[in-house]
Design a protein around this motif. Structure first.
Motif, short mmCIF file in Angstrom:
data_model
loop_
_atom_site.label_atom_id
_atom_site.label_comp_id
_atom_site.label_asym_id
_atom_site.label_seq_id
_atom_site.Cartn_x
_atom_site.Cartn_y
_atom_site.Cartn_z
N LEU A 131 37.17 38.26 46.55
CA LEU A 131 37.12 38.13 45.18
C LEU A 131 36.54 36.78 45.01
O LEU A 131 37.05 35.73 45.42
CB LEU A 131 38.53 38.32 44.33
CG LEU A 131 38.28 37.69 42.88
CD1 LEU A 131 37.54 38.92 42.16
CD2 LEU A 131 39.97 37.91 42.12
N ALA A 169 34.42 33.82 42.58
CA ALA A 169 34.12 33.39 41.14
C ALA A 169 32.93 32.04 41.37
O ALA A 169 33.12 31.58 42.30
CB ALA A 169 35.41 32.77 40.46
N ILE A 218 26.36 35.69 42.06
CA ILE A 218 27.40 36.65 41.88
C ILE A 218 26.70 38.11 42.18
O ILE A 218 27.31 38.90 42.81
CB ILE A 218 27.73 36.78 40.33
CG1 ILE A 218 28.85 35.94 40.06
CG2 ILE A 218 28.43 38.30 40.00
CD1 ILE A 218 30.11 35.67 40.67
N LYS A 272 34.31 41.75 45.28
CA LYS A 272 34.57 41.80 43.89
C LYS A 272 34.42 40.33 43.35
O LYS A 272 34.20 39.51 44.20
CB LYS A 272 36.31 41.99 43.78
CG LYS A 272 36.57 43.28 44.09
CD LYS A 272 37.83 43.53 43.88
CE LYS A 272 38.58 44.77 44.25
NZ LYS A 272 40.15 45.09 43.87
N THR A 273 33.65 40.32 42.27
CA THR A 273 33.45 39.15 41.62
C THR A 273 33.70 39.06 40.20
O THR A 273 34.10 39.64 39.58
CB THR A 273 31.64 39.09 41.88
OG1 THR A 273 31.30 40.25 40.65
CG2 THR A 273 31.26 39.40 43.06
N HIS A 274 33.71 37.66 39.71
CA HIS A 274 33.86 37.43 38.55
C HIS A 274 32.82 36.13 38.06
O HIS A 274 32.72 35.01 38.85
CB HIS A 274 35.46 36.85 38.25
CG HIS A 274 35.86 36.20 37.03
ND1 HIS A 274 36.14 36.80 35.87
CD2 HIS A 274 35.72 34.91 36.54
CE1 HIS A 274 36.23 36.19 35.10
NE2 HIS A 274 35.76 34.97 35.29
N PHE A 295 32.06 33.19 36.30
CA PHE A 295 33.04 32.36 35.58
C PHE A 295 32.25 31.61 34.39
O PHE A 295 31.20 30.89 34.52
CB PHE A 295 33.34 31.09 36.75
CG PHE A 295 34.33 30.27 35.97
CD1 PHE A 295 35.71 30.19 36.53
CD2 PHE A 295 33.90 28.77 35.47
CE1 PHE A 295 36.69 29.34 36.08
CE2 PHE A 295 34.79 28.13 35.19
CZ PHE A 295 36.23 28.10 35.45
N GLY A 314 39.49 33.01 31.48
CA GLY A 314 38.91 34.32 32.01
C GLY A 314 39.29 34.34 33.44
O GLY A 314 39.63 35.72 33.74
N TRP A 315 38.98 33.69 34.07
CA TRP A 315 39.15 33.42 35.44
C TRP A 315 40.85 33.99 35.76
O TRP A 315 41.16 34.46 36.70
CB TRP A 315 38.75 32.46 36.23
CG TRP A 315 39.04 32.09 37.60
CD1 TRP A 315 39.38 30.93 38.34
CD2 TRP A 315 38.94 33.01 38.68
NE1 TRP A 315 39.40 31.16 39.59
CE2 TRP A 315 39.10 32.34 39.99
CE3 TRP A 315 38.42 34.40 38.68
CZ2 TRP A 315 39.03 32.95 41.18
CZ3 TRP A 315 38.31 34.90 39.86
CH2 TRP A 315 38.48 34.58 41.32
N GLN A 346 42.91 35.47 33.69
CA GLN A 346 43.09 36.73 33.38
C GLN A 346 42.65 37.86 34.60
O GLN A 346 43.33 38.78 34.92
CB GLN A 346 42.32 37.21 32.29
CG GLN A 346 42.80 36.36 30.78
CD GLN A 346 41.99 36.54 29.66
OE1 GLN A 346 41.10 37.37 29.57
NE2 GLN A 346 42.21 35.92 28.61
N ARG A 347 41.45 37.60 35.22
CA ARG A 347 40.99 38.34 36.42
C ARG A 347 42.12 38.29 37.47
O ARG A 347 42.26 39.26 38.12
CB ARG A 347 39.67 37.81 36.65
CG ARG A 347 39.19 38.74 37.75
CD ARG A 347 38.71 40.30 37.56
NE ARG A 347 38.45 40.93 38.73
CZ ARG A 347 37.11 41.02 38.99
NH1 ARG A 347 36.00 40.46 38.34
NH2 ARG A 347 36.84 41.77 40.10
N GLU A 388 43.98 41.56 38.93
CA GLU A 388 44.07 41.90 40.45
C GLU A 388 45.38 41.94 41.22
O GLU A 388 45.30 42.17 42.20
CB GLU A 388 43.04 41.01 41.33
CG GLU A 388 41.32 40.97 40.97
CD GLU A 388 40.87 42.23 41.33
OE1 GLU A 388 41.59 43.19 42.02
OE2 GLU A 388 39.70 42.70 40.61
#
Length: 207
Positions: free
Chosen positions: A162, A164, A171, A180-182, A184, A189-190, A192-193, A197
């Motif tokens: 995962l 960020a 990304i 899996k990516t986020h 940022f 928000g990070w 929450q992700r 997960e």
């Protein structure tokens, strides 16, 4: 697939990286815009991020553009003022993950000398399970090789990661490898992700 390894970018994820903001505060926005239009400072910095010597590279650029010599040299002498401040909630998330036994690594476009200097100013940069620094690796995000090298180093692939990062192109490169990516855009928000997960609880992610 369960996430086994969380990968943090550093600039604008753990530490703000805003050279333009620093230049605006010191030389004014108009002079900064004039210089950035004439000199590809970010491109020059990419050379440093690929492993070129930091001071010598900036000094050469200053010689190449004498009309902006003093300002270009600021990229070296004022560098730490551009890489500030810390993003405290992101640091807390990194530490919370490690406290849970989650493997946490960094994947960052950073020069060799500048990263070593940053570690003295931001000791949390020494807390990762492993740090993948572009200057040491000889390539930068978003080139696929740097992701391949991290996968080889971690002996893992795809959705085991995962990642960020604040830049869409970085990304996208990770997504092409099945990570899996986020993207940022702030620590909330990070957080929450990471909860989504199943890596942290709401309380652990609160910072």
């Amino acid at each position: 697939m369960t996430v086994d390894i969380v990968v943090f970018d550093i600039g604008n994820v753990l530490i703000e990286w805003q050279p333009e903001r620093h230049y605006d505060s010191v030389i004014g926005k108009d002079r900064r815009k004039e210089m950035f239009a004439a000199v590809d400072l970010h491109g020059i910095n990419d050379k440093v991020d690929c492993g070129a010597p930091f001071r010598a590279t900036i000094e050469q650029a200053a010689e190449d553009y004498p009309e902006f010599k003093d300002e270009i040299l600021m990229w070296y002498f004022d560098w730490i003022s551009m890489a500030t401040p810390t993003i405290p909630h992101s640091v807390a998330l990194m530490r919370a993950l490690r406290a849970k036994g989650v493997r946490v690594v960094a994947l960052t476009n950073f020069g060799i000398e500048s990263f070593e200097f940053a570690e003295t100013k931001y000791p949390f940069l020494t807390e990762f399970d492993k740090t993948y620094v572009s200057g040491r690796m000889g390539c930068v995000k978003p080139h696929s090789l740097i992701y391949e090298m991290l996968e080889a180093g971690e002996q893992a692939t795809g959705a085991q990661f995962l990642f960020a990062d604040d830049r869409q192109e970085n990304i996208n490169a990770a997504m092409r490898r099945g990570w899996k990516t986020h993207l940022f855009d702030g620590p909330s928000g990070w957080a929450q992700r990471l909860v989504f997960e199943g890596l942290l609880t709401d309380a652990e992610a609160a910072g």
